[in-house]
Design a protein around this motif. Structure first.
Motif, PDB file in Angstrom:
ATOM      1  N   PHE A  55       0.837  -1.196   0.000  1.00  0.00           N
ATOM      2  CA  PHE A  55       0.000   0.000   0.000  1.00  0.00           C
ATOM      3  C   PHE A  55       0.874   1.248   0.000  1.00  0.00           C
ATOM      4  O   PHE A  55       1.994   1.235   0.545  1.00  0.00           O
ATOM      5  N   THR A  81      -1.090   6.047   3.687  1.00  0.00           N
ATOM      6  CA  THR A  81      -2.487   5.617   3.648  1.00  0.00           C
ATOM      7  C   THR A  81      -2.826   4.821   4.907  1.00  0.00           C
ATOM      8  O   THR A  81      -1.951   4.290   5.602  1.00  0.00           O
ATOM      9  N   THR A  82      -4.110   4.742   5.209  1.00  0.00           N
ATOM     10  CA  THR A  82      -4.576   3.926   6.333  1.00  0.00           C
ATOM     11  C   THR A  82      -4.174   2.471   6.142  1.00  0.00           C
ATOM     12  O   THR A  82      -3.766   1.793   7.089  1.00  0.00           O
ATOM     13  N   GLU A  83      -4.276   1.988   4.908  1.00  0.00           N
ATOM     14  CA  GLU A  83      -3.929   0.596   4.610  1.00  0.00           C
ATOM     15  C   GLU A  83      -2.449   0.316   4.892  1.00  0.00           C
ATOM     16  O   GLU A  83      -2.102  -0.759   5.397  1.00  0.00           O
ATOM     17  N   ASN A 129      -2.115   0.038   8.623  1.00  0.00           N
ATOM     18  CA  ASN A 129      -2.717  -1.208   9.100  1.00  0.00           C
ATOM     19  C   ASN A 129      -1.841  -2.420   8.775  1.00  0.00           C
ATOM     20  O   ASN A 129      -1.762  -3.367   9.564  1.00  0.00           O
ATOM     21  N   ARG A 130      -1.195  -2.395   7.624  1.00  0.00           N
ATOM     22  CA  ARG A 130      -0.294  -3.496   7.275  1.00  0.00           C
ATOM     23  C   ARG A 130       0.880  -3.540   8.243  1.00  0.00           C
ATOM     24  O   ARG A 130       1.317  -4.619   8.674  1.00  0.00           O
ATOM     25  N   ASP A 170      -9.529  -6.841   7.169  1.00  0.00           N
ATOM     26  CA  ASP A 170      -9.948  -5.773   6.254  1.00  0.00           C
ATOM     27  C   ASP A 170      -9.017  -4.577   6.445  1.00  0.00           C
ATOM     28  O   ASP A 170      -9.146  -3.823   7.405  1.00  0.00           O
ATOM     29  N   TYR A 171      -8.074  -4.396   5.511  1.00  0.00           N
ATOM     30  CA  TYR A 171      -7.084  -3.325   5.628  1.00  0.00           C
ATOM     31  C   TYR A 171      -7.690  -1.933   5.450  1.00  0.00           C
ATOM     32  O   TYR A 171      -7.018  -0.937   5.719  1.00  0.00           O
ATOM     33  N   HIS A 172      -8.921  -1.876   4.997  1.00  0.00           N
ATOM     34  CA  HIS A 172      -9.538  -0.576   4.731  1.00  0.00           C
ATOM     35  C   HIS A 172     -10.252  -0.003   5.953  1.00  0.00           C
ATOM     36  O   HIS A 172     -10.762   1.119   5.909  1.00  0.00           O
ATOM     37  N   THR A 214      -7.964   2.732  11.552  1.00  0.00           N
ATOM     38  CA  THR A 214      -6.863   2.053  12.243  1.00  0.00           C
ATOM     39  C   THR A 214      -7.264   1.442  13.579  1.00  0.00           C
ATOM     40  O   THR A 214      -6.906   0.300  13.886  1.00  0.00           O
TER      41      THR A 214
END
Length: 453
Positions: free
Chosen positions: A32, A36-38, A41-42, A63-65, A68
């Motif tokens: 990502f 980004t939020t993704e 999160n990763r 769900d990475y979207h 956070t």
């Protein structure tokens, strides 16, 4: 011939796609873009897979979207009550409670006749609450103009965490009634580091030391050493540790305290065992090594020079006794008798450390506070997730008004002193059966837990 090569090329491409698909694992996720939020999160997922105690229970395809905080919660085990995450650039993401916002805690009680009474049980030194004149033992009649009842207690506590100023109507409890009512305004603010409180009681030539500890911060070893030097010089024969409101802190500071109490230990005596996931494995630390993880700590030998060499210790506890405070109770047991007076502890038999982005410049501002290890004592005993039960169950609210901490007539301290000096304990000054309906420092209020070091 041209069509043949075209068809052959297409078959090769399809075969390559098929082989890539077959070799892809569930662990693979797209890269990502930074910021980004993704992407955040990763990073959280990767960190948790490496360190989290329950990593093997994390979902394979989260769900990475998700936002956070929601993403982080989606990774947690149903057994996890304590892991949390904060954004260091957003104060609103930090755990909030009446104590860390305003510097006090209260309990809502129901007397035998059904009357509901709200008492201030803790006021931190040099806090907004103490600066406004609030004192332990006061009774709160109203919060922001609302009379406190059993039905609205939770709602009022939650509303306080959204305020920067609260108005209280308080008074003093006397002969079953509230007198000297007044209005007090408490502003949101910072509470300074809490001092140790110590006293020495003597009866029939027998001396008992009392030590109240609010928490276990790094850097407390010099202050602890001074207190135990005073105890040793006075020749105390019994010790009472008051950990009733102690949420924990540094395990190293807890080890330092324990190094000065029992007889028969050395620098190389085992203090604690940590058990983590398949990556963390099992770690064992001696008193000396655990203390040394606090870079500012005195050495084991310097601390042990003030050891009291006792065979038993009394510990005052409540449902707010947690983490490093529980480690003190559990990890002294292999070396001495631990006599617990009060209520069952919270049950945080685990440790962790902060995980954050160490890159320079930092690309992610979120900070993870996960459960990483379960903790055990030198005898391999642990597993107190439901709390550590006292040998002597005492309700500190049975005697109203609440007396100051360290007062020999205060309920928990009085009970311990009576056991030391073999007297009949005074269980209820008012003759009421007190029922605790709500406490502002319940687990839902949030707290920072303790450090692995």
């Amino acid at each position: 011939m041209k069509d043949f090569f075209k068809i052959q090329f297409l078959w090769i491409m399809l075969l390559s796609v098929f082989m890539v698909s077959c070799n892809r694992t569930d662990d693979e996720v797209p890269d990502f873009p930074e910021g980004t939020t993704e992407y955040t999160n990763r990073w959280i997922q990767d960190s948790m897979r490496r360190y989290y105690y329950w990593a093997d229970q994390m979902p394979a395809k989260p769900d990475y979207h998700l936002p956070t905080k929601d993403f982080f919660k989606s990774l947690l085990s149903s057994q996890d009550r304590f892991s949390f995450i904060v954004n260091t650039t957003d104060p609103n993401t930090y755990p909030k409670s009446v104590r860390n916002l305003f510097g006090f805690d209260y309990a809502i009680l129901q007397l035998s006749g059904g009357e509901v009474v709200t008492v201030v049980k803790l006021v931190l030194k040099n806090s907004p609450a103490s600066n406004s004149g609030l004192e332990r033992g006061m009774v709160i009649k109203k919060i922001n103009g609302q009379t406190i009842t059993a039905s609205n207690a939770q709602q009022l506590a939650e509303s306080i965490s959204t305020k920067t100023v609260i108005d209280l109507t308080v008074g003093n409890w006397q002969n079953g009634a509230v007198i000297n009512e007044k209005n007090v305004t408490v502003y949101y603010g910072y509470s300074l580091e809490q001092p140790l409180l110590s006293k020495i009681f003597e009866q029939n030539g027998k001396k008992t030391g009392y030590l109240y500890m609010y928490d276990f911060p790094d850097g407390i070893t010099s202050a602890l050493s001074q207190k135990f030097s005073e105890f040793k010089s006075a020749g105390i024969q019994e010790l009472i540790l008051d950990l009733r409101y102690n949420y924990g802190g540094s395990v190293s500071s807890a080890a330092a305290l324990c190094a000065m109490i029992p007889s028969g230990i050395s620098a190389n005596s085992r203090f604690i065992v940590y058990k983590g996931n398949k990556n963390g494995g099992e770690l064992s630390r001696t008193f000396s090594r655990q203390i040394a993880y606090d870079p500012g700590a005195l050495s084991f030998d310097a601390l042990h020079a003030h050891s009291l060499g006792l065979n038993r210790v009394y510990v005052l506890t409540s449902g707010s006794t947690a983490s490093a405070a529980e480690i003190v109770i559990n990890n002294l047991k292999p070396y001495m008798d631990v006599i617990q007076v009060g209520d069952t502890t919270l049950g945080k038999d685990m440790a962790g450390f902060i995980i954050e982005d160490k890159r320079k410049p930092k690309k992610i501002t979120w900070q993870i506070h996960p459960v990483i290890y379960k903790v055990f004592n030198a005898s391999g005993e642990g597993g107190y997730i439901n709390g550590i039960n006292p040998q002597f169950s005492v309700n500190e609210f049975n005697n109203l008004p609440l007396m100051p901490l360290g007062d020999p007539s205060e309920a928990l301290l009085s009970s311990a002193l009576n056991k030391i000096y073999s007297k009949q304990g005074n269980t209820n000054a008012d003759g009421n059966e007190i029922k605790v309906l709500f406490q502002s420092d319940s687990p839902a209020a949030g707290f920072s837990g303790f450090n692995f070091k």
